[in-house]
Design a protein around this motif. Structure first.
Motif, PDB file in Angstrom:
ATOM      1  N   ALA A 112      40.508 -16.598  -7.293  1.00  0.00           N
ATOM      2  CA  ALA A 112      41.101 -17.881  -7.668  1.00  0.00           C
ATOM      3  C   ALA A 112      42.021 -17.725  -8.868  1.00  0.00           C
ATOM      4  O   ALA A 112      41.778 -16.897  -9.757  1.00  0.00           O
ATOM      5  N   ALA A 113      43.051 -18.556  -8.901  1.00  0.00           N
ATOM      6  CA  ALA A 113      43.957 -18.575 -10.044  1.00  0.00           C
ATOM      7  C   ALA A 113      43.230 -19.012 -11.309  1.00  0.00           C
ATOM      8  O   ALA A 113      43.545 -18.550 -12.408  1.00  0.00           O
ATOM      9  N   ALA A 114      42.247 -19.896 -11.151  1.00  0.00           N
ATOM     10  CA  ALA A 114      41.505 -20.394 -12.314  1.00  0.00           C
ATOM     11  C   ALA A 114      40.804 -19.255 -13.045  1.00  0.00           C
ATOM     12  O   ALA A 114      40.655 -19.290 -14.272  1.00  0.00           O
ATOM     13  N   TRP A 115      40.379 -18.241 -12.313  1.00  0.00           N
ATOM     14  CA  TRP A 115      39.732 -17.086 -12.941  1.00  0.00           C
ATOM     15  C   TRP A 115      40.703 -16.380 -13.869  1.00  0.00           C
ATOM     16  O   TRP A 115      40.358 -16.019 -15.003  1.00  0.00           O
ATOM     17  N   PHE A 116      41.932 -16.174 -13.403  1.00  0.00           N
ATOM     18  CA  PHE A 116      42.943 -15.514 -14.226  1.00  0.00           C
ATOM     19  C   PHE A 116      43.250 -16.348 -15.471  1.00  0.00           C
ATOM     20  O   PHE A 116      43.395 -15.810 -16.583  1.00  0.00           O
ATOM     21  N   LYS A 117      43.352 -17.657 -15.293  1.00  0.00           N
ATOM     22  CA  LYS A 117      43.660 -18.532 -16.423  1.00  0.00           C
ATOM     23  C   LYS A 117      42.580 -18.438 -17.496  1.00  0.00           C
ATOM     24  O   LYS A 117      42.880 -18.304 -18.697  1.00  0.00           O
ATOM     25  N   GLU A 118      41.322 -18.455 -17.068  1.00  0.00           N
ATOM     26  CA  GLU A 118      40.216 -18.358 -18.016  1.00  0.00           C
ATOM     27  C   GLU A 118      40.165 -16.961 -18.631  1.00  0.00           C
ATOM     28  O   GLU A 118      39.884 -16.804 -19.822  1.00  0.00           O
ATOM     29  N   TRP A 159      50.023 -14.810 -11.821  1.00  0.00           N
ATOM     30  CA  TRP A 159      49.065 -13.924 -12.473  1.00  0.00           C
ATOM     31  C   TRP A 159      49.120 -12.524 -11.862  1.00  0.00           C
ATOM     32  O   TRP A 159      49.044 -11.518 -12.588  1.00  0.00           O
ATOM     33  N   LEU A 160      49.269 -12.466 -10.553  1.00  0.00           N
ATOM     34  CA  LEU A 160      49.297 -11.173  -9.875  1.00  0.00           C
ATOM     35  C   LEU A 160      50.554 -10.379 -10.190  1.00  0.00           C
ATOM     36  O   LEU A 160      50.565  -9.146 -10.103  1.00  0.00           O
TER      37      LEU A 160
END
Length: 377
Positions: A112-118, A159-160
């Protein structure tokens, strides 16, 4: 033959792990795959109960390209014990644990993108000159972990594309690869190819695409893609539908010995809650293994082998002991086979797992550290 004992044996119950069988299984599987396909040896759950370090070492010697584990703690244990092969952690780690993954050169699963944000928030810095290696998990129908929609992939793209992120892989996992009906498997495979098209159109470089677990790799080599993930099959657990196509050798046997033998009169009880009552005068043996060793109470209707004869478990399985009905009197110390061959009889993990409604590897993975492993290579 070289035998390695994992720890001193101070009890009458032990497991024997044939490392040569694991190596032979891996080499057999590799021969069935396209030459270009890499092989990930999955050694999670303490090598499915066979020993993570020992199975990782034999996997390295047998040509594995990568190792797979479930959790960060499993990967760290292997690294600290000297394993240098690339390791993928198949379950997402906590964002704050990323520096540890980078320090030990571990690949992580992202969903998930949220994982990268955190992760960026808690780490508060880039990793230059180091990079984080990730494998993006796609959910094609197992419904467990991963991206399902194209929008989720697009949200991850910024993020990637970061300079300190290496997208080493993109993968999915099948739900029915060992089943007779292959319809849902084909649906998942087609869905994954659609997702690969998303990746191609986004111009994100990916080193490997992988979807085939043990059952899919054995039954459908055309699904190998860039890499296969071999877990159950390396230990000798194969899909029934492929049993005639490839020979796999079971790597684990389990033994114990009688610690007491008694004559039970007709009408006498055995075990907790008077769960068994003798229908006639019987010989009963006590075997020192129980549910604290991973031998579930659900195995109360299973059998063991003594002197080439199958004998039934009677009564409820205790924490530390099991009782079996003997065909005659045997001496204390007589060997009992719980998994493996004795005379012309053989008990497999798959047979035992039928009592649980599960897979053979559930039996081996459940064995606790109270059961000493003896390694034969």
């Amino acid at each position: 033959m070289i035998t390695t004992v994992a720890s001193e044996i101070y009890r009458n119950t032990w497991a024997e792990v044939n490392l040569s069988a694991i190596g032979d299984n891996l080499r057999t599987i590799k021969k069935r795959l396209p030459a270009s396909a890499k092989l990930m040896a999955v050694v999670k759950a303490d090598g499915y109960g066979h020993g993570a370090l020992e199975t990782a070492e034999i996997a390295v010697r047998s040509g594995a390209d990568t190792l797979g584990v479930a959790y960060l703690s499993e990967a760290l244990k292997l690294r600290k014990q000297g394993i240098e092969l690339p390791i993928l952690i198949l379950t997402p780690i906590k964002p704050q644990e990323v520096p540890i993954a980078i320090e030990y050169d571990l690949m992580v699963t992202v969903t998930a993108a949220a994982w990268f944000k955190e992760m960026r928030r808690v780490c508060m810095h880039t990793f230059y000159p180091f990079s984080l290696k990730v494998h993006v998990k796609m959910d094609t129908g197992l419904g467990r972990l991963g991206i399902r929609e194209k929008l989720e992939w697009e949200e991850m793209l910024p993020w990637l594309r970061a300079s300190d992120i290496i997208v080493d892989g993109v993968f999915t996992h099948f739900a029915t690869a060992g089943g007779t009906d292959t319809g849902y498997l084909r649906t998942q495979f087609d869905r994954f190819r659609e997702m690969i098209a998303w990746v191609a159109s986004s111009q994100v470089h990916v080193n490997v695409f992988h979807c085939a677990n043990s059952a899919a790799a054995l039954r459908f080599p055309e699904m190998a893609m860039d890499m296969v993930r071999i877990g159950a099959a390396m230990y000798g657990f194969g899909p029934r539908t492929a049993a005639g196509a490839v020979k796999l050798d079971a790597a684990l046997s389990l033994y114990s010995s009688l610690i007491q033998v008694k004559r039970l009169k007709k009408g006498g009880y055995v075990g907790y809650d008077q769960a068994y009552r003798a229908g006639r005068d019987e010989w009963v043996g006590t075997v020192p293994i129980g549910y604290a060793d991973g031998w579930s109470q659900s195995l109360r209707h299973s059998q063991m082998i003594i002197d080439g004869h199958r004998v039934p478990v009677i009564g409820k399985i205790g924490m530390d002991q099991i009782m079996i009905r003997l065909p005659r009197e045997y001496a204390v110390g007589t060997k009992v086979t719980l998994i493996g061959e004795n005379g012309r009889e053989r008990i497999t993990c798959e047979e035992l797992a039928a009592n649980l409604g599960g897979a053979g590897q559930e039996i081996s993975a459940a064995l606790t550290t109270r059961v000493t492993r003896i390694y034969i290579d």
